[in-house]
Enzyme design. Structure first.
Site, PDB file in Angstrom:
ATOM      1  N   LYS A  30      64.062  30.358  -4.537  1.00  0.00           N
ATOM      2  CA  LYS A  30      62.771  30.076  -3.906  1.00  0.00           C
ATOM      3  C   LYS A  30      61.895  31.331  -3.919  1.00  0.00           C
ATOM      4  CE  LYS A  30      61.329  27.091  -0.174  1.00  0.00           C
ATOM      5  NZ  LYS A  30      61.770  26.231   0.910  1.00  0.00           N
TER       6      LYS A  30
ATOM      7  N   HIS B  87      57.588  25.348  13.787  1.00  0.00           N
ATOM      8  CA  HIS B  87      58.958  25.872  13.900  1.00  0.00           C
ATOM      9  C   HIS B  87      59.229  26.316  15.339  1.00  0.00           C
ATOM     10  CE1 HIS B  87      58.464  27.237   9.445  1.00  0.00           C
ATOM     11  NE2 HIS B  87      59.397  26.309   9.417  1.00  0.00           N
TER      12      HIS B  87
ATOM     13  N   SER C 197      54.557  26.235   6.453  1.00  0.00           N
ATOM     14  CA  SER C 197      54.257  27.656   6.205  1.00  0.00           C
ATOM     15  C   SER C 197      53.236  27.769   5.070  1.00  0.00           C
ATOM     16  CB  SER C 197      55.526  28.415   5.826  1.00  0.00           C
ATOM     17  OG  SER C 197      56.482  28.336   6.846  1.00  0.00           O
TER      18      SER C 197
ATOM     19  N   ARG D   9      58.787  15.944   9.934  1.00  0.00           N
ATOM     20  CA  ARG D   9      57.349  15.827  10.182  1.00  0.00           C
ATOM     21  C   ARG D   9      56.815  14.459   9.815  1.00  0.00           C
ATOM     22  NH1 ARG D   9      56.477  21.244   6.919  1.00  0.00           N
ATOM     23  NH2 ARG D   9      58.368  20.318   6.079  1.00  0.00           N
TER      24      ARG D   9
HETATM   25  P1  ADP Z   1      63.241  24.840   4.293  1.00  0.00           P
HETATM   26  O1  ADP Z   1      62.929  25.655   3.071  1.00  0.00           O
HETATM   27  O2  ADP Z   1      64.707  24.857   4.653  1.00  0.00           O
HETATM   28  O3  ADP Z   1      62.659  23.447   4.314  1.00  0.00           O
HETATM   29  P2  ADP Z   1      61.231  25.512   6.296  1.00  0.00           P
HETATM   30  O4  ADP Z   1      61.023  26.825   6.962  1.00  0.00           O
HETATM   31  O5  ADP Z   1      60.134  24.981   5.462  1.00  0.00           O
HETATM   32  O6  ADP Z   1      62.576  25.688   5.467  1.00  0.00           O
HETATM   33  O7  ADP Z   1      61.607  24.402   7.368  1.00  0.00           O
HETATM   34  C1  ADP Z   1      62.750  24.511   8.162  1.00  0.00           C
HETATM   35  C2  ADP Z   1      62.906  23.231   8.970  1.00  0.00           C
HETATM   36  O8  ADP Z   1      61.843  23.133   9.928  1.00  0.00           O
HETATM   37  C3  ADP Z   1      62.861  21.934   8.142  1.00  0.00           C
HETATM   38  O9  ADP Z   1      63.753  20.996   8.710  1.00  0.00           O
HETATM   39  C4  ADP Z   1      61.435  21.471   8.312  1.00  0.00           C
HETATM   40  O10 ADP Z   1      61.330  20.053   8.170  1.00  0.00           O
HETATM   41  C5  ADP Z   1      61.155  21.917   9.734  1.00  0.00           C
HETATM   42  N1  ADP Z   1      59.720  22.124   9.959  1.00  0.00           N
HETATM   43  C6  ADP Z   1      58.875  22.834   9.190  1.00  0.00           C
HETATM   44  N2  ADP Z   1      57.619  22.794   9.692  1.00  0.00           N
HETATM   45  C7  ADP Z   1      57.687  22.025  10.803  1.00  0.00           C
HETATM   46  C8  ADP Z   1      56.711  21.554  11.758  1.00  0.00           C
HETATM   47  N3  ADP Z   1      55.414  21.837  11.642  1.00  0.00           N
HETATM   48  N4  ADP Z   1      57.145  20.785  12.780  1.00  0.00           N
HETATM   49  C9  ADP Z   1      58.450  20.445  12.873  1.00  0.00           C
HETATM   50  N5  ADP Z   1      59.417  20.825  12.011  1.00  0.00           N
HETATM   51  C10 ADP Z   1      59.035  21.604  10.978  1.00  0.00           C
END
Ligand code: ADP
Length: 159
Positions: free
Chosen positions: A41, A17, A128, A90
Site C-alpha cells: 500500500k 476512526h 483518510s 461505513r
Molecule cells: P484499512 O486499510 O485496513 O481499510 P483504514 O484506516 O482505511 O484501514 O480503516 C480501518 C478501519 O476503520 C476499517 O474497518 C474502516 O472501514 C474503518 N473506518 C475508516 N473510516 C471510517 C469512518 N469514517 N467511520 C467508521 N469507520 C471507519
C-alpha cells in the site's frame, strides 16, 4: 480482561476512526489501535508519524494504546492477547470487503471474533483519502481530522 485490536492504515487517523476508538474503549478493557504495515500500500505518512498522530488524539483514553503491527492480523492480535478485532462499516461498499476479511480471519483463527462498529452518519462518507484530498487542495479539514493533528496534516499536505 477483554482485549481488542483495531487494525488499519490510519493514514492519517480521521474523526471517523477516532469515534470508533472511543466507542470501542467503552466496550473493551483494553484497545490496541494497530497500524498494520502493508508494503503493497502506498502511504502518505510513515508508520512512526501515524503512531505519533494517533497518540496525540487519544491522550484522554487511558485504556487505548497504539502499536505498529506486521504479518497476519490474527497472528499479531494473538501476540497482543487480543480476542477481538474491531472494524468499522461505513456503507454497503465496505461490507463485502470486510465480510471477506472477517471470514478469512475466522478460518485462520477460531478464537478471535471480529466486531463491527457502524459509522456515525456524519462520518459515513469519510476516509483518510477524502480528508487528504481536501487538505491538498486547501480546504477546511476541521470537521474531518482531529484537532490535535489538524495543523500537522495541513502543513505536510497543503500545496
Ligand atoms: P484499512 O486499510 O485496513 O481499510 P483504514 O484506516 O482505511 O484501514 O480503516 C480501518 C478501519 O476503520 C476499517 O474497518 C474502516 O472501514 C474503518 N473506518 C475508516 N473510516 C471510517 C469512518 N469514517 N467511520 C467508521 N469507520 C471507519
Amino acid at each position: 480482561m477483554k482485549i481488542a485490536c483495531y487494525p488499519g492504515s490510519f493514514d492519517p487517523i480521521t474523526n471517523g476512526h477516532l469515534d470508533i476508538i472511543k466507542r470501542a474503549s467503552k466496550v473493551f478493557d483494553e484497545v490496541y489501535v494497530t497500524i498494520m504495515v502493508n508494503p503493497k500500500k502506498k502511504v502518505t505518512f510513515s508508520e512512526q508519524e501515524r503512531k505519533e498522530m494517533i497518540e496525540s488524539c487519544i491522550k484522554d483514553l487511558p485504556n487505548v494504546k497504539v502499536v505498529i503491527g506486521n504479518g497476519l492480523t490474527v497472528d499479531f492480535a494473538t501476540k497482543l492477547n487480543a480476542t477481538a478485532l474491531i472494524r468499522g462499516i461505513r456503507a454497503v461498499a465496505d461490507y463485502e470487503y470486510e465480510l471477506q476479511q472477517a471470514t478469512a480471519n475466522m478460518m485462520l483463527n477460531e478464537n478471535i471474533e471480529t466486531f463491527f462498529f457502524v459509522a456515525r452518519p456524519e462520518f459515513s462518507f469519510l476516509s483518510s483519502s477524502v480528508a487528504k484530498e481536501i487538505a491538498i487542495n486547501g480546504g477546511d479539514i476541521s470537521k474531518f481530522i482531529p484537532d490535535a493533528i489538524k495543523d500537522r496534516v495541513n502543513r505536510e499536505l497543503k500545496k
